[in-house]
Design a protein around this motif. Structure first.
Motif, PDB file in Angstrom:
ATOM      1  N   GLY A  68       1.781 -14.870  -9.611  1.00 51.23           N
ATOM      2  CA  GLY A  68       0.334 -15.093  -9.590  1.00 51.23           C
ATOM      3  C   GLY A  68      -0.310 -14.425  -8.384  1.00 51.23           C
ATOM      4  O   GLY A  68       0.323 -13.603  -7.702  1.00 51.23           O
ATOM      5  N   ARG A  69      -1.581 -14.789  -8.098  1.00 55.28           N
ATOM      6  CA  ARG A  69      -2.327 -14.084  -7.048  1.00 55.28           C
ATOM      7  C   ARG A  69      -1.809 -14.384  -5.650  1.00 55.28           C
ATOM      8  O   ARG A  69      -2.162 -13.714  -4.676  1.00 55.28           O
ATOM      9  CB  ARG A  69      -3.819 -14.410  -7.128  1.00 55.28           C
ATOM     10  N   GLY A  70      -0.954 -15.435  -5.524  1.00 52.25           N
ATOM     11  CA  GLY A  70      -0.522 -15.883  -4.199  1.00 52.25           C
ATOM     12  C   GLY A  70       0.262 -14.844  -3.420  1.00 52.25           C
ATOM     13  O   GLY A  70       0.185 -14.802  -2.196  1.00 52.25           O
ATOM     14  N   PHE A  81      -0.136 -11.582  -3.195  1.00 53.95           N
ATOM     15  CA  PHE A  81      -1.036 -10.725  -2.412  1.00 53.95           C
ATOM     16  C   PHE A  81      -1.869 -11.565  -1.446  1.00 53.95           C
ATOM     17  O   PHE A  81      -1.897 -11.303  -0.246  1.00 53.95           O
ATOM     18  CB  PHE A  81      -1.960  -9.903  -3.326  1.00 53.95           C
ATOM     19  N   CYS A  82      -2.549 -12.585  -1.980  1.00 51.99           N
ATOM     20  CA  CYS A  82      -3.495 -13.320  -1.143  1.00 51.99           C
ATOM     21  C   CYS A  82      -2.798 -14.089  -0.024  1.00 51.99           C
ATOM     22  O   CYS A  82      -3.364 -14.281   1.043  1.00 51.99           O
ATOM     23  CB  CYS A  82      -4.322 -14.273  -2.004  1.00 51.99           C
ATOM     24  N   GLY A  83      -1.576 -14.525  -0.266  1.00 54.02           N
ATOM     25  CA  GLY A  83      -0.890 -15.320   0.746  1.00 54.02           C
ATOM     26  C   GLY A  83      -0.110 -14.499   1.741  1.00 54.02           C
ATOM     27  O   GLY A  83       0.195 -14.976   2.839  1.00 54.02           O
ATOM     28  N   PRO A 109      -4.724  -8.117   4.512  1.00 53.95           N
ATOM     29  CA  PRO A 109      -4.982  -8.145   5.955  1.00 53.95           C
ATOM     30  C   PRO A 109      -6.117  -9.096   6.345  1.00 53.95           C
ATOM     31  O   PRO A 109      -6.010  -9.811   7.346  1.00 53.95           O
ATOM     32  CB  PRO A 109      -5.330  -6.693   6.283  1.00 53.95           C
ATOM     33  N   PHE A 110      -7.204  -9.128   5.568  1.00 55.95           N
ATOM     34  CA  PHE A 110      -8.290 -10.032   5.959  1.00 55.95           C
ATOM     35  C   PHE A 110      -7.882 -11.486   5.748  1.00 55.95           C
ATOM     36  O   PHE A 110      -8.226 -12.357   6.538  1.00 55.95           O
ATOM     37  CB  PHE A 110      -9.575  -9.720   5.187  1.00 55.95           C
ATOM     38  N   GLY A 111      -7.103 -11.737   4.681  1.00 52.84           N
ATOM     39  CA  GLY A 111      -6.582 -13.088   4.469  1.00 52.84           C
ATOM     40  C   GLY A 111      -5.688 -13.494   5.633  1.00 52.84           C
ATOM     41  O   GLY A 111      -5.765 -14.615   6.145  1.00 52.84           O
ATOM     42  N   MET A 162      -5.806 -12.320   8.678  1.00 58.16           N
ATOM     43  CA  MET A 162      -6.638 -12.527   9.875  1.00 58.16           C
ATOM     44  C   MET A 162      -7.214 -13.944   9.879  1.00 58.16           C
ATOM     45  O   MET A 162      -7.167 -14.654  10.897  1.00 58.16           O
ATOM     46  CB  MET A 162      -7.784 -11.499   9.895  1.00 58.16           C
ATOM     47  N   GLN A 163      -7.719 -14.371   8.718  1.00 52.47           N
ATOM     48  CA  GLN A 163      -8.299 -15.719   8.657  1.00 52.47           C
ATOM     49  C   GLN A 163      -7.248 -16.793   8.921  1.00 52.47           C
ATOM     50  O   GLN A 163      -7.496 -17.760   9.630  1.00 52.47           O
ATOM     51  CB  GLN A 163      -8.883 -15.959   7.274  1.00 52.47           C
ATOM     52  N   GLU A 164      -6.058 -16.592   8.345  1.00 55.98           N
ATOM     53  CA  GLU A 164      -5.029 -17.622   8.513  1.00 55.98           C
ATOM     54  C   GLU A 164      -4.565 -17.689   9.964  1.00 55.98           C
ATOM     55  O   GLU A 164      -4.386 -18.779  10.521  1.00 55.98           O
ATOM     56  CB  GLU A 164      -3.842 -17.321   7.581  1.00 55.98           C
ATOM     57  N   PHE A 193     -12.350 -20.114   4.221  1.00 54.41           N
ATOM     58  CA  PHE A 193     -13.547 -20.341   3.406  1.00 54.41           C
ATOM     59  C   PHE A 193     -13.807 -19.161   2.469  1.00 54.41           C
ATOM     60  O   PHE A 193     -14.064 -19.325   1.283  1.00 54.41           O
ATOM     61  CB  PHE A 193     -14.744 -20.573   4.343  1.00 54.41           C
ATOM     62  N   PHE A 194     -13.746 -17.953   3.030  1.00 55.78           N
ATOM     63  CA  PHE A 194     -14.047 -16.772   2.213  1.00 55.78           C
ATOM     64  C   PHE A 194     -13.058 -16.628   1.063  1.00 55.78           C
ATOM     65  O   PHE A 194     -13.437 -16.393  -0.081  1.00 55.78           O
ATOM     66  CB  PHE A 194     -14.047 -15.505   3.088  1.00 55.78           C
ATOM     67  N   CYS A 195     -11.763 -16.761   1.365  1.00 54.07           N
ATOM     68  CA  CYS A 195     -10.731 -16.575   0.328  1.00 54.07           C
ATOM     69  C   CYS A 195     -10.902 -17.589  -0.796  1.00 54.07           C
ATOM     70  O   CYS A 195     -10.786 -17.252  -1.974  1.00 54.07           O
ATOM     71  CB  CYS A 195      -9.345 -16.777   0.923  1.00 54.07           C
ATOM     72  N   ARG A 196     -11.133 -18.826  -0.417  1.00 49.23           N
ATOM     73  CA  ARG A 196     -11.149 -19.877  -1.437  1.00 49.23           C
ATOM     74  C   ARG A 196     -12.419 -19.842  -2.285  1.00 49.23           C
ATOM     75  O   ARG A 196     -12.389 -20.160  -3.465  1.00 49.23           O
ATOM     76  CB  ARG A 196     -10.996 -21.248  -0.763  1.00 49.23           C
ATOM     77  N   PRO A 214     -14.406 -11.761  -4.334  1.00 49.53           N
ATOM     78  CA  PRO A 214     -14.351 -11.269  -5.717  1.00 49.53           C
ATOM     79  C   PRO A 214     -12.983 -10.681  -6.076  1.00 49.53           C
ATOM     80  O   PRO A 214     -12.549 -10.788  -7.218  1.00 49.53           O
ATOM     81  CB  PRO A 214     -15.443 -10.194  -5.765  1.00 49.53           C
ATOM     82  N   LEU A 215     -12.312 -10.088  -5.078  1.00 51.20           N
ATOM     83  CA  LEU A 215     -10.988  -9.523  -5.377  1.00 51.20           C
ATOM     84  C   LEU A 215      -9.997 -10.649  -5.659  1.00 51.20           C
ATOM     85  O   LEU A 215      -9.203 -10.575  -6.609  1.00 51.20           O
ATOM     86  CB  LEU A 215     -10.498  -8.676  -4.191  1.00 51.20           C
ATOM     87  N   GLY A 216     -10.056 -11.709  -4.841  1.00 52.26           N
ATOM     88  CA  GLY A 216      -9.197 -12.868  -5.078  1.00 52.26           C
ATOM     89  C   GLY A 216      -9.471 -13.454  -6.456  1.00 52.26           C
ATOM     90  O   GLY A 216      -8.552 -13.870  -7.170  1.00 52.26           O
ATOM     91  N   ALA A 217     -10.759 -13.463  -6.859  1.00 54.86           N
ATOM     92  CA  ALA A 217     -11.116 -13.998  -8.178  1.00 54.86           C
ATOM     93  C   ALA A 217     -10.505 -13.137  -9.282  1.00 54.86           C
ATOM     94  O   ALA A 217      -9.963 -13.658 -10.263  1.00 54.86           O
ATOM     95  CB  ALA A 217     -12.635 -14.035  -8.323  1.00 54.86           C
ATOM     96  N   CYS A 253      -3.389 -21.046  -5.866  1.00 57.07           N
ATOM     97  CA  CYS A 253      -2.226 -21.163  -4.970  1.00 57.07           C
ATOM     98  C   CYS A 253      -2.008 -19.863  -4.201  1.00 57.07           C
ATOM     99  O   CYS A 253      -1.954 -18.791  -4.798  1.00 57.07           O
ATOM    100  CB  CYS A 253      -0.986 -21.504  -5.801  1.00 57.07           C
ATOM    101  N   PHE A 254      -1.888 -19.947  -2.888  1.00 56.01           N
ATOM    102  CA  PHE A 254      -1.724 -18.765  -2.041  1.00 56.01           C
ATOM    103  C   PHE A 254      -0.255 -18.557  -1.633  1.00 56.01           C
ATOM    104  O   PHE A 254       0.031 -17.823  -0.706  1.00 56.01           O
ATOM    105  CB  PHE A 254      -2.610 -18.882  -0.792  1.00 56.01           C
ATOM    106  N   GLN A 255       0.639 -19.226  -2.307  1.00 57.49           N
ATOM    107  CA  GLN A 255       2.079 -19.069  -2.074  1.00 57.49           C
ATOM    108  C   GLN A 255       2.436 -19.238  -0.599  1.00 57.49           C
ATOM    109  O   GLN A 255       3.290 -18.518  -0.078  1.00 57.49           O
ATOM    110  CB  GLN A 255       2.553 -17.693  -2.574  1.00 57.49           C
TER     111      GLN A 255
HETATM  112  S1  SF4 Z   1      -8.879 -14.190  -1.479  1.00 55.65           S
HETATM  113 FE1  SF4 Z   1      -9.629 -12.144  -0.929  1.00 55.65          FE
HETATM  114  S2  SF4 Z   1      -9.608 -12.050   1.307  1.00 55.65           S
HETATM  115 FE2  SF4 Z   1      -8.455 -13.834   0.673  1.00 55.65          FE
HETATM  116  S3  SF4 Z   1      -6.402 -13.130   0.671  1.00 55.65           S
HETATM  117 FE3  SF4 Z   1      -7.134 -12.870  -1.422  1.00 55.65          FE
HETATM  118  S4  SF4 Z   1      -7.980 -10.828  -1.519  1.00 55.65           S
HETATM  119 FE4  SF4 Z   1      -7.684 -11.298   0.633  1.00 55.65          FE
END
Ligand code: SF4
Ligand code: SF4
Length: 692
Positions: free
Chosen positions: A499-501, A503-505, A509-511, A513-515, A601-604, A608-611, A658-660
């Motif tokens: 699933g998306r986790g 990549f997102c988890g 890189p921006f994910g 940075m936030q974590e 906040f942004f990721c969750r 749009p890419l996460g979506a 889920c961000f794995q």
């Molecule tokens: S939700 Fe967006 S910013 Fe967050 S990890 Fe996924 S692609 Fe990156």
């Protein structure tokens, strides 16, 4: 889960519809229409197989003579107009760089569609016939008389449509220069994407005298005697009395340097103003020109923000447009006199490493009534010192193959990291066996993602690539970015497994940075706000709205899709490392700082890419996170500990959220934390210790 599936199908349907739309940014004229536009005695040749241009011939005795190249500007310079749709011009450009004919093929400029009507626009473009690309062509005031004097040609503007006609002028010049470079040998055929760039790492503290002494700022001088020489023997001889009286004095002294070079810009502006300048330039060059003496480079008609009439720049016999940048920061070290910062666009083909000629026009007038004007251009040879520049790679390295060769090491490191990550995630129970070691291993990988994948390899995947796919119908552009291509391939494959986790988890890189920032905040003792489940569920739908908005903007040719895509702050935070104009930086920093209080906040909620990944990830076939019968009823520990709100009260995992991070797996495998394991251990009969 069923609701999620319905949502997923709807969104996938929307994406398929959007991707099916054709983006109309290509030329619209058929061969028959072109033949009608250039009737006999002209003969339309075959379309060039390298560039979308048609040669136009004219029969001359027994041979066909090439008289022009015809093309549609939208094929070569699709600069968005006011409505977002490029103005499409049909142009005939002669082999000597003269515009033989310019017509409007298609436009959607609101001011002409709804207001003035098309006639002023059609009249405006007629003025280009006979003007040459070897001149600096600029748009002047309406009814200005269209004065042209050799080096500079002025086209009368259109009242109330200043912006639209400027965009048209840009479109015509950018497309014309592309054809002139490729077909007419202008600028020695140089590809503007292969010009030298400023080295960001060359800097030594120096004052103005030091910069001039080292040759970083070039100094030129014309004495009064030299100013008189070209006029000798002509009508204007001796008209400048001052020149005759003081022949050794300065007529003009000029200083010229590239202000976007850190060596010059940082020394003259200071760090803050220099960073601002670079952000405002957004890839363009800035030429600083200062003059003292009797004659300045600012003529009486000099207008800030406009093209100067007294100063022109050319390189390899092609003009390079200089435009006043209206730069307001003071440069106190510069000599007192005329000062301007001129902006140069990369599309002009300007190469700072090649010799250019800066020409200053000196004009004398003879007579009182209707005076005769006699002019001479004083030329100064200029180039940026080589040690301030990064030269483009040799010609043979051009093309996708060359890029892959250049980026072989980065690509190999990313590939190795992906192999390591796949292995680690496949052995997820072993990976999370130690509740103490695992968080540090994860942090180390996130630092790699942020620093290497993000800042170094510049391989932040972005919704902008999806826009490119929708608009161009291909992802060929990714061939020029091997690490990103690798990540796209890996991410798409893992969407069907984990699933998306993945990549997102792990790989965004921006994910990361936030974590990392949120972890740091936790270490500082900053308490995170826990958004109530009801609101959390609603806010999570926002990212699908953002995705739909971006895709719809991408599918509608007139919509500013790239502007809508600015909802993701990747360009500001990762690509430009926060060196950008204030609104973008405030937005990106706000999201990162906001994440200190509301976890990612942004990721969750907004990405749009996460979506998009969440929706494609619905095709995942495995529920790979182990659960216990007690998960959800009665045990709620994992639900409470999941910082992404990806576990329902029932204990079911919502994989699209889920961000794995594997925090729940750490608990599941830890006999000290997992409540069912703790209770089972307590229920187990304790071994009796025999009394001695
Ligand atoms: S939700 Fe967006 S910013 Fe967050 S990890 Fe996924 S692609 Fe990156
Ligand atoms: S804790 Fe939440 S986000 Fe992390 S792996 Fe478990 S369900 Fe996914």
């Amino acid at each position: 889960m069923r609701g999620g599936r319905v949502l997923g199908r709807l969104a996938l349907g929307l994406m398929a519809w959007v991707c099916g739309l054709v983006y109309a940014s290509a030329g619209i004229l058929t061969r028959a229409e072109l033949e009608r536009a250039f009737p006999a005695p002209f003969i339309l040749g075959e379309k060039d197989d390298q560039l979308p241009v048609w040669p136009i011939f004219k029969q001359n005795a027994t041979e066909n003579q090439l008289v022009a190249y015809a093309y549609e500007s939208v094929d070569l310079a699709p600069i968005p107009g006011f409505s977002g749709t490029p103005i499409d011009l049909l142009v005939a450009l002669a082999p000597d760089g003269t515009f033989l004919d310019v017509r409007v093929a298609h436009f959607h400029e609101p001011v002409f569609v709804d207001g003035l009507g098309s006639a002023p626009l059609f009249d405006f473009v007629k003025q280009y016939a006979g003007k040459s690309l070897k001149q600096t062509i600029k748009v002047g005031p309406p009814n200005g008389g269209g004065a042209s004097d050799g080096a500079v040609a002025v086209i009368d503007g259109v009242a109330k449509a200043t912006a639209s006609v400027r965009i048209l002028n840009e479109t015509l010049l950018a497309s014309g220069l592309t054809v002139a470079r490729a077909k007419l040998g202008f600028a020695q055929g140089r590809d503007p994407t292969r010009s030298a760039r400023m080295r960001p790492d060359v800097f030594a503290a120096m004052d103005w005298q030091g910069l001039v002494g080292q040759g970083y700022i070039r100094h030129f001088r014309v004495s009064n005697a030299e100013a008189e020489t070209p006029f000798k023997g002509g009508l204007a001889e001796g008209l400048d009395r001052e020149a005759s009286r003081h022949p050794d004095d300065s007529f003009i002294e000029l200083w010229v340097g590239e202000l976007d070079a850190p060596m010059i810009g940082r020394n003259l502006l200071g760090d803050k103003a220099f960073n601002q300048l670079v952000a405002d330039l957004d890839g363009r060059h800035a030429l600083l020109v200062v003059s003292t003496g009797r004659y300045g480079f600012r003529a009486d008609d000099y207008v800030e923000g406009a093209v100067p009439t007294r100063l022109t720049l050319s390189q390899s016999e092609a003009p390079v447009e200089l435009r006043d940048f209206a730069w307001r920061s003071a440069i106190p070290q510069a000599p007192a006199g005329d000062l301007a910062v001129f902006v140069i666009k990369p599309q002009t083909g300007w190469d700072p490493a090649s010799l250019a000629t800066l020409a200053l026009r000196a004009t004398r007038e003879k007579g009182q009534i209707l005076p005769e004007r006699i002019s001479h251009d004083f030329g100064f040879l200029y180039s940026t010192p080589a040690d301030l520049l990064i030269l483009p790679p040799p010609e043979e390295a051009k093309g996708a193959l060359g890029v892959w060769r250049d980026r072989a090491l980065d690509t190999a490191i990313v590939a190795l990291a992906l192999v390591g990550l796949t292995t680690a995630l496949s052995l997820q129970n072993r990976l999370t066996a130690s509740a103490r070691v695992y968080p540090w291993a994860r942090r180390a990988f996130l630092v790699f993602t942020l620093v290497f994948i993000g800042f170094w390899a510049q391989a932040q995947l972005s919704i902008v690539s999806v826009i490119g796919l929708v608009r161009q119908g291909s992802v060929g552009f990714l061939l020029y970015d091997p690490p990103s291509l690798l990540l796209w391939g890996f991410t798409l494959a893992t969407l069907f497994v984990w699933g998306r986790g993945t990549f997102c988890g792990w790989l965004c890189p921006f994910g990361a940075m936030q974590e990392l920032v949120a972890d740091f905040g936790r270490w500082l003792g900053i308490k995170q706000i826990r958004i109530p489940d009801r609101w959390d569920g609603r806010l999570k739908n926002l990212k699908y709205v953002a995705l739909a908005a971006v895709l719809a903007a991408a599918a509608i040719p007139s919509a500013p899709a790239e502007t809508v895509a600015e909802i993701e702050p990747f360009k500001t935070a990762i690509t430009l490392e926060f060196v950008r104009s204030a609104p973008f930086v405030i937005y990106a920093v706000g999201l990162v700082v906001g994440g200190l209080f509301a976890y990612k906040f942004f990721c969750r909620y907004l990405c749009p890419l996460g979506a998009a990944f969440a929706l494609i990830g619905l095709a995942r076939r495995w529920n790979w996170l182990p659960r216990r019968p007690e998960s959800g009823s009665p045990c709620q520990l994992c639900k409470v500990k999941c910082r992404y709100g990806a576990i329902k009260k029932t204990g079911e995992i919502v994989y699209r959220e889920c961000f794995q991070c594997l925090d729940c797996l750490v608990i599941h495998n830890d006999a000290q934390q997992c409540v069912p394991l703790v209770l089972a251990a307590k229920r187990r009969p304790q071994p009796r210790i025999a009394a001695t």
